[in-house]
Design an enzyme around this catalytic site. Sequence first.
Site, PDB file in Angstrom:
ATOM      1  N   ARG A  10       8.553   2.675 -10.746  1.00 54.30           N
ATOM      2  CA  ARG A  10       8.176   4.096 -10.734  1.00 54.30           C
ATOM      3  C   ARG A  10       9.328   4.761 -11.472  1.00 54.30           C
ATOM      4  O   ARG A  10      10.335   5.121 -10.866  1.00 54.30           O
ATOM      5  CB  ARG A  10       8.099   4.621  -9.306  1.00 54.30           C
ATOM      6  CG  ARG A  10       7.065   3.932  -8.414  1.00 54.30           C
ATOM      7  CD  ARG A  10       6.935   4.717  -7.115  1.00 54.30           C
ATOM      8  NE  ARG A  10       6.249   4.006  -6.055  1.00 54.30           N
ATOM      9  CZ  ARG A  10       4.922   3.971  -5.902  1.00 54.30           C
ATOM     10  NH1 ARG A  10       4.151   4.551  -6.778  1.00 54.30           N
ATOM     11  NH2 ARG A  10       4.391   3.340  -4.876  1.00 54.30           N
TER      12      ARG A  10
ATOM     13  N   ASP B 217      -4.788   3.267  -2.748  1.00 55.17           N
ATOM     14  CA  ASP B 217      -5.254   4.536  -2.157  1.00 55.17           C
ATOM     15  C   ASP B 217      -6.650   4.927  -2.647  1.00 55.17           C
ATOM     16  O   ASP B 217      -7.316   5.745  -2.012  1.00 55.17           O
ATOM     17  CB  ASP B 217      -4.274   5.676  -2.469  1.00 55.17           C
ATOM     18  CG  ASP B 217      -2.908   5.459  -1.836  1.00 55.17           C
ATOM     19  OD1 ASP B 217      -2.746   4.487  -1.089  1.00 55.17           O
ATOM     20  OD2 ASP B 217      -1.998   6.269  -2.109  1.00 55.17           O
TER      21      ASP B 217
ATOM     22  N   GLU C  29      -1.392   7.218   6.736  1.00 55.04           N
ATOM     23  CA  GLU C  29       0.021   7.647   6.778  1.00 55.04           C
ATOM     24  C   GLU C  29       0.206   9.088   6.321  1.00 55.04           C
ATOM     25  O   GLU C  29       1.140   9.762   6.741  1.00 55.04           O
ATOM     26  CB  GLU C  29       0.884   6.712   5.917  1.00 55.04           C
ATOM     27  CG  GLU C  29       0.532   6.781   4.458  1.00 55.04           C
ATOM     28  CD  GLU C  29       1.451   5.998   3.547  1.00 55.04           C
ATOM     29  OE1 GLU C  29       2.569   5.651   3.937  1.00 55.04           O
ATOM     30  OE2 GLU C  29       1.019   5.724   2.409  1.00 55.04           O
TER      31      GLU C  29
ATOM     32  N   ASP D 295      -7.654   6.813  -4.972  1.00 54.21           N
ATOM     33  CA  ASP D 295      -7.861   8.257  -5.144  1.00 54.21           C
ATOM     34  C   ASP D 295      -7.748   8.700  -6.602  1.00 54.21           C
ATOM     35  O   ASP D 295      -7.172   9.745  -6.893  1.00 54.21           O
ATOM     36  CB  ASP D 295      -6.879   9.038  -4.248  1.00 54.21           C
ATOM     37  CG  ASP D 295      -5.434   8.677  -4.523  1.00 54.21           C
ATOM     38  OD1 ASP D 295      -5.172   7.722  -5.277  1.00 54.21           O
ATOM     39  OD2 ASP D 295      -4.545   9.365  -3.993  1.00 54.21           O
TER      40      ASP D 295
ATOM     41  N   ARG E 287      -1.054   7.624   0.779  1.00 55.40           N
ATOM     42  CA  ARG E 287      -0.059   8.705   0.694  1.00 55.40           C
ATOM     43  C   ARG E 287      -0.684  10.074   0.957  1.00 55.40           C
ATOM     44  O   ARG E 287      -0.222  10.835   1.792  1.00 55.40           O
ATOM     45  CB  ARG E 287       0.586   8.682  -0.694  1.00 55.40           C
ATOM     46  CG  ARG E 287       1.882   9.412  -0.786  1.00 55.40           C
ATOM     47  CD  ARG E 287       2.240   9.706  -2.218  1.00 55.40           C
ATOM     48  NE  ARG E 287       2.070   8.543  -3.083  1.00 55.40           N
ATOM     49  CZ  ARG E 287       3.051   7.768  -3.498  1.00 55.40           C
ATOM     50  NH1 ARG E 287       4.271   8.019  -3.130  1.00 55.40           N
ATOM     51  NH2 ARG E 287       2.804   6.754  -4.301  1.00 55.40           N
TER      52      ARG E 287
ATOM     53  N   GLY F 143       3.340   1.470  -8.070  1.00 51.71           N
ATOM     54  CA  GLY F 143       3.360   0.464  -7.004  1.00 51.71           C
ATOM     55  C   GLY F 143       2.462  -0.723  -7.338  1.00 51.71           C
ATOM     56  O   GLY F 143       1.406  -0.543  -7.948  1.00 51.71           O
TER      57      GLY F 143
ATOM     58  N   GLY G 173      -1.533   3.924 -11.628  1.00 49.01           N
ATOM     59  CA  GLY G 173      -2.155   4.915 -10.755  1.00 49.01           C
ATOM     60  C   GLY G 173      -2.165   6.283 -11.421  1.00 49.01           C
ATOM     61  O   GLY G 173      -1.852   6.418 -12.612  1.00 49.01           O
ATOM     62  N   ASP G 174      -2.460   7.281 -10.628  1.00 49.97           N
ATOM     63  CA  ASP G 174      -2.606   8.637 -11.141  1.00 49.97           C
ATOM     64  C   ASP G 174      -1.370   9.125 -11.918  1.00 49.97           C
ATOM     65  O   ASP G 174      -1.481   9.618 -13.043  1.00 49.97           O
ATOM     66  CB  ASP G 174      -2.889   9.526  -9.911  1.00 49.97           C
ATOM     67  CG  ASP G 174      -3.079  10.954 -10.293  1.00 49.97           C
ATOM     68  OD1 ASP G 174      -3.880  11.206 -11.191  1.00 49.97           O
ATOM     69  OD2 ASP G 174      -2.423  11.823  -9.690  1.00 49.97           O
TER      70      ASP G 174
ATOM     71  N   THR H 145      -4.781   1.414  -7.643  1.00 55.46           N
ATOM     72  CA  THR H 145      -4.046   1.957  -6.499  1.00 55.46           C
ATOM     73  C   THR H 145      -4.794   1.576  -5.236  1.00 55.46           C
ATOM     74  O   THR H 145      -6.027   1.690  -5.195  1.00 55.46           O
ATOM     75  CB  THR H 145      -3.875   3.496  -6.527  1.00 55.46           C
ATOM     76  OG1 THR H 145      -3.383   3.925  -5.238  1.00 55.46           O
ATOM     77  CG2 THR H 145      -5.165   4.254  -6.780  1.00 55.46           C
TER      78      THR H 145
ATOM     79  N   MET I 141      -1.786   2.562   4.898  1.00 57.85           N
ATOM     80  CA  MET I 141      -1.258   3.330   3.772  1.00 57.85           C
ATOM     81  C   MET I 141      -2.293   4.337   3.268  1.00 57.85           C
ATOM     82  O   MET I 141      -3.472   4.261   3.622  1.00 57.85           O
ATOM     83  CB  MET I 141      -0.808   2.391   2.659  1.00 57.85           C
ATOM     84  CG  MET I 141       0.573   1.840   2.884  1.00 57.85           C
ATOM     85  SD  MET I 141       1.152   0.927   1.439  1.00 57.85           S
ATOM     86  CE  MET I 141       2.889   0.821   1.854  1.00 57.85           C
TER      87      MET I 141
ATOM     88  N   ARG J 275      -7.105  -5.801  17.870  1.00 53.50           N
ATOM     89  CA  ARG J 275      -8.185  -5.508  18.821  1.00 53.50           C
ATOM     90  C   ARG J 275      -8.168  -6.539  19.962  1.00 53.50           C
ATOM     91  O   ARG J 275      -8.411  -6.187  21.121  1.00 53.50           O
ATOM     92  CB  ARG J 275      -9.529  -5.536  18.099  1.00 53.50           C
ATOM     93  CG  ARG J 275     -10.728  -5.436  19.012  1.00 53.50           C
ATOM     94  CD  ARG J 275     -10.944  -4.042  19.565  1.00 53.50           C
ATOM     95  NE  ARG J 275     -11.606  -3.191  18.598  1.00 53.50           N
ATOM     96  CZ  ARG J 275     -11.962  -1.937  18.851  1.00 53.50           C
ATOM     97  NH1 ARG J 275     -11.714  -1.381  20.025  1.00 53.50           N
ATOM     98  NH2 ARG J 275     -12.558  -1.195  17.927  1.00 53.50           N
TER      99      ARG J 275
HETATM  100  O1  F6P Z   1       0.256   4.778  -3.824  1.00 56.91           O
HETATM  101  C1  F6P Z   1       0.196   3.532  -3.230  1.00 56.91           C
HETATM  102  C2  F6P Z   1       1.092   3.455  -2.015  1.00 56.91           C
HETATM  103  O2  F6P Z   1       0.999   2.169  -1.468  1.00 56.91           O
HETATM  104  C3  F6P Z   1       0.822   4.524  -0.959  1.00 56.91           C
HETATM  105  O3  F6P Z   1      -0.267   4.209  -0.128  1.00 56.91           O
HETATM  106  C4  F6P Z   1       2.148   4.566  -0.261  1.00 56.91           C
HETATM  107  O4  F6P Z   1       2.363   5.821   0.337  1.00 56.91           O
HETATM  108  C5  F6P Z   1       3.131   4.334  -1.359  1.00 56.91           C
HETATM  109  O5  F6P Z   1       2.440   3.664  -2.393  1.00 56.91           O
HETATM  110  C6  F6P Z   1       4.356   3.524  -0.957  1.00 56.91           C
HETATM  111  O6  F6P Z   1       5.170   3.413  -2.064  1.00 56.91           O
HETATM  112  P1  F6P Z   1       6.464   2.470  -2.085  1.00 56.91           P
HETATM  113  O7  F6P Z   1       6.028   1.055  -2.195  1.00 56.91           O
HETATM  114  O8  F6P Z   1       7.210   2.917  -3.295  1.00 56.91           O
HETATM  115  O9  F6P Z   1       7.178   2.708  -0.807  1.00 56.91           O
END
Ligand code: F6P
Length: 325
Positions: A74, A130, A225, A132, A174, A13, A104-105, A128, A172, A157
Amino acid sequence: MSKKTIAVMTSGGDVSGLNAAIRAIVRTAIYYNRTVIGVEKGYDGLIDADFRSLNSGSVSHIISRGGTLLQSSRSERFREKKYRDIAYQNLKDHDIKYIILIGGDGSLKGASIMSQESDINVVGIPKTIDNDISGTDFAIGFDTAVNVAMEAIDRIRDTAMSHNRLFFIEVMGRNAGYIALEAGIAVGAEGIIIPETNRDLELLYKTIDHKKDWKNSSFIVIVAEGDETGGAYKLQKLIHERYPELYTGVTILGHIQRGGSPTCADRTLATRLGVAAVEKLLQGEKNVMIGKVHDEIVCTPLDKIHNRRLDVDNEMLKLLKILSK
Ligand code: F6P
């Protein structure tokens, strides 16, 4: 192309800061008299030999832009050995032995497999939203994502305050609560719901019980999410069943967290990692990811990189407990 050629690619991503990293890699490689080629569309580009030459001018004025100059994917095909073999042959045909992969990972796992199956030396850079990934305190894109989320939530707010509402805002992440926790603390959220703990819902009930009779009040609940409750709409339903008198709303922030101009922190992180990736590669480092830990550049073997899990007992959660009262 010669042995001195360094290929650069982005995979997975998109995040803000990829272009800053590409620029740093291209300019550093040129500084050290290397030629650079860009692989388009991540691993799919390796399979399709979608390569193009990059020079200093190719990366002018991209440091402030979101997305990726090289596009990304991806790739499902790269999971299959037959397609990886095609990629290795393409790289051989173009005499490319060095790749800098920004990913990313999952993409870094792909890089590790590539280095085990072929003689390609891949150096990885973590990205990423995320955040992580092990081996680095911050991945490229996280800082921009949390700042975008923070700004958006501040706006919500205003409405929550003006109308005495409870808003569930889904961010976001995952499998990770880093964005939810960081942005939640920054906006003074009353609740933060993350996948790493199931004590968060209990804490939210307590906060609502404590505050719900207040007039002129508002509630902001940040929901990652990936939380086991199933996201902001499911949580809204749960809360509605328990507190039917509350007026609630839901906002899903979605992909606005991934795009836009990167923050200063993401631009400098991407630049430092990009420069270091080229230098480490030229110094002979092999199959490592370049990260930043306590403000130092560190190299971690690609096969040691894994998903990092947020420590739920961390200080930030304690802050929430104290401040939401
Ligand atoms: O891993 C990064 C991320 O943005 C996550 O937070 C999210 O769940 C996912 O990618 C969304 O992926 P896509 O853009 O393929 O829908």
